[in-house]
Write a protein that holds these residues in place. Structure first.
Motif, PDB file in Angstrom:
ATOM      1  N   GLY A  40       0.685  -1.094   0.097  1.00 55.19           N
ATOM      2  CA  GLY A  40       0.142   0.011  -0.224  1.00 55.19           C
ATOM      3  C   GLY A  40       0.943   1.256   0.167  1.00 55.19           C
ATOM      4  O   GLY A  40       2.217   1.195   0.418  1.00 55.19           O
ATOM      5  N   VAL A  41       0.125   2.299  -0.398  1.00 56.98           N
ATOM      6  CA  VAL A  41       0.797   3.715  -0.160  1.00 56.98           C
ATOM      7  C   VAL A  41       1.302   3.894   1.252  1.00 56.98           C
ATOM      8  O   VAL A  41       2.252   4.323   1.784  1.00 56.98           O
ATOM      9  N   GLY A  42       0.325   3.473   2.243  1.00 55.65           N
ATOM     10  CA  GLY A  42       0.489   3.525   3.645  1.00 55.65           C
ATOM     11  C   GLY A  42       0.742   1.859   4.009  1.00 55.65           C
ATOM     12  O   GLY A  42       0.972   1.001   3.371  1.00 55.65           O
ATOM     13  N   PHE A  43       0.434   1.809   5.292  1.00 51.98           N
ATOM     14  CA  PHE A  43       0.761   0.467   6.004  1.00 51.98           C
ATOM     15  C   PHE A  43      -0.618  -0.216   5.747  1.00 51.98           C
ATOM     16  O   PHE A  43      -0.603  -1.515   5.934  1.00 51.98           O
ATOM     17  N   SER A  44      -1.788   0.357   5.328  1.00 54.72           N
ATOM     18  CA  SER A  44      -2.973  -0.149   5.271  1.00 54.72           C
ATOM     19  C   SER A  44      -3.503  -0.225   3.824  1.00 54.72           C
ATOM     20  O   SER A  44      -3.018   0.471   2.785  1.00 54.72           O
ATOM     21  N   PHE A  45      -4.220  -1.073   3.439  1.00 47.04           N
ATOM     22  CA  PHE A  45      -4.721  -1.229   2.209  1.00 47.04           C
ATOM     23  C   PHE A  45      -6.236  -0.430   2.013  1.00 47.04           C
ATOM     24  O   PHE A  45      -6.593  -0.263   0.699  1.00 47.04           O
ATOM     25  N   GLY A  46      -6.685  -0.085   2.973  1.00 46.33           N
ATOM     26  CA  GLY A  46      -7.800   0.602   2.990  1.00 46.33           C
ATOM     27  C   GLY A  46      -7.738   1.867   3.815  1.00 46.33           C
ATOM     28  O   GLY A  46      -6.660   2.070   4.327  1.00 46.33           O
ATOM     29  N   TYR A  47      -8.748   2.675   3.850  1.00 46.03           N
ATOM     30  CA  TYR A  47      -8.465   4.020   4.417  1.00 46.03           C
ATOM     31  C   TYR A  47      -8.523   3.683   5.870  1.00 46.03           C
ATOM     32  O   TYR A  47      -9.241   3.057   6.530  1.00 46.03           O
ATOM     33  N   ASN A  48      -7.440   4.337   6.572  1.00 47.78           N
ATOM     34  CA  ASN A  48      -7.251   4.110   8.122  1.00 47.78           C
ATOM     35  C   ASN A  48      -6.986   5.432   8.745  1.00 47.78           C
ATOM     36  O   ASN A  48      -5.807   6.228   8.572  1.00 47.78           O
ATOM     37  N   GLN A  49      -7.938   6.155   9.297  1.00 47.75           N
ATOM     38  CA  GLN A  49      -7.879   7.272  10.015  1.00 47.75           C
ATOM     39  C   GLN A  49      -6.604   7.666  11.095  1.00 47.75           C
ATOM     40  O   GLN A  49      -6.276   8.736  11.385  1.00 47.75           O
TER      41      GLN A  49
ATOM     42  N   PRO B 245      -7.002  10.464  -0.099  1.00 43.95           N
ATOM     43  CA  PRO B 245      -6.529  11.281   0.751  1.00 43.95           C
ATOM     44  C   PRO B 245      -5.197  12.106   0.051  1.00 43.95           C
ATOM     45  O   PRO B 245      -4.646  11.564  -0.593  1.00 43.95           O
ATOM     46  N   ASP B 246      -5.220  13.470   0.400  1.00 42.40           N
ATOM     47  CA  ASP B 246      -4.265  14.434  -0.383  1.00 42.40           C
ATOM     48  C   ASP B 246      -2.786  13.731  -0.428  1.00 42.40           C
ATOM     49  O   ASP B 246      -2.246  13.916  -1.609  1.00 42.40           O
ATOM     50  N   LYS B 247      -2.404  13.330   0.616  1.00 42.48           N
ATOM     51  CA  LYS B 247      -1.061  12.888   0.650  1.00 42.48           C
ATOM     52  C   LYS B 247      -0.467  11.686  -0.184  1.00 42.48           C
ATOM     53  O   LYS B 247       0.335  11.585  -1.069  1.00 42.48           O
ATOM     54  N   GLN B 248      -1.745  10.695  -0.297  1.00 51.20           N
ATOM     55  CA  GLN B 248      -1.585   9.476  -1.202  1.00 51.20           C
ATOM     56  C   GLN B 248      -1.768  10.082  -2.693  1.00 51.20           C
ATOM     57  O   GLN B 248      -0.851   9.846  -3.427  1.00 51.20           O
ATOM     58  N   GLN B 249      -2.724  11.114  -2.912  1.00 53.47           N
ATOM     59  CA  GLN B 249      -2.553  11.624  -4.308  1.00 53.47           C
ATOM     60  C   GLN B 249      -1.449  12.311  -4.779  1.00 53.47           C
ATOM     61  O   GLN B 249      -0.872  11.918  -5.850  1.00 53.47           O
ATOM     62  N   HIS B 250      -0.726  13.062  -3.616  1.00 49.84           N
ATOM     63  CA  HIS B 250       0.331  13.567  -4.218  1.00 49.84           C
ATOM     64  C   HIS B 250       1.611  12.663  -4.341  1.00 49.84           C
ATOM     65  O   HIS B 250       2.274  12.834  -5.610  1.00 49.84           O
ATOM     66  N   THR B 251       1.876  11.661  -3.828  1.00 47.98           N
ATOM     67  CA  THR B 251       2.500  10.642  -4.033  1.00 47.98           C
ATOM     68  C   THR B 251       2.375   9.921  -5.296  1.00 47.98           C
ATOM     69  O   THR B 251       3.229   9.704  -6.034  1.00 47.98           O
ATOM     70  N   LEU B 252       1.121   9.503  -5.686  1.00 46.67           N
ATOM     71  CA  LEU B 252       0.657   8.916  -6.988  1.00 46.67           C
ATOM     72  C   LEU B 252       1.111   9.926  -8.082  1.00 46.67           C
ATOM     73  O   LEU B 252       1.494   9.432  -9.152  1.00 46.67           O
ATOM     74  N   LEU B 253       0.716  11.183  -8.008  1.00 42.27           N
ATOM     75  CA  LEU B 253       1.215  12.324  -9.038  1.00 42.27           C
ATOM     76  C   LEU B 253       2.384  12.124  -9.222  1.00 42.27           C
ATOM     77  O   LEU B 253       2.696  12.551 -10.279  1.00 42.27           O
ATOM     78  N   GLN B 254       3.343  12.310  -8.156  1.00 39.83           N
ATOM     79  CA  GLN B 254       4.745  12.622  -8.375  1.00 39.83           C
ATOM     80  C   GLN B 254       5.310  11.279  -8.974  1.00 39.83           C
ATOM     81  O   GLN B 254       6.396  11.427  -9.854  1.00 39.83           O
TER      82      GLN B 254
END
Length: 81
Positions: free
Chosen positions: A8-17, A57-66
């Motif tokens: 995943g972009v983070g540690f979770s595969f779904g949204y984790n608040q 989430p914005d941070k994940q979008q940013h990483t993908l766009l980069q």
């Protein structure tokens, strides 16, 4: 022989608040991971964690766009070689 790795972009595969932005891959780390996998004849299956309304989430979008920006410049070297 082809192979695939999944993360995943983070540690979770779904949204984790409870997951903070510091736990997401940085754009640089994602590019390095991508290069490492592709250079070994692999595929990178990358999971994102959208919120309940479908928004990434914005941070994940940013990483993908980069990563997309990096691929625009360097993708031909990977895919057409």
């Amino acid at each position: 022989q082809k192979w695939e790795t999944c993360r995943g972009v983070g540690f979770s595969f779904g949204y984790n608040q409870a997951e903070s932005e510091t736990e997401f891959l940085s754009p640089t780390a994602l590019v390095h991971t991508f290069i490492d996998v592709v250079s070994k004849n692999g595929n990178l299956l990358l999971g994102v964690g959208p919120k309940s309304n479908g928004e990434i989430p914005d941070k994940q979008q940013h990483t993908l766009l980069q990563l997309g920006s990096w691929l625009k410049v360097n993708g031909e070297a990977l895919f057409d070689s």
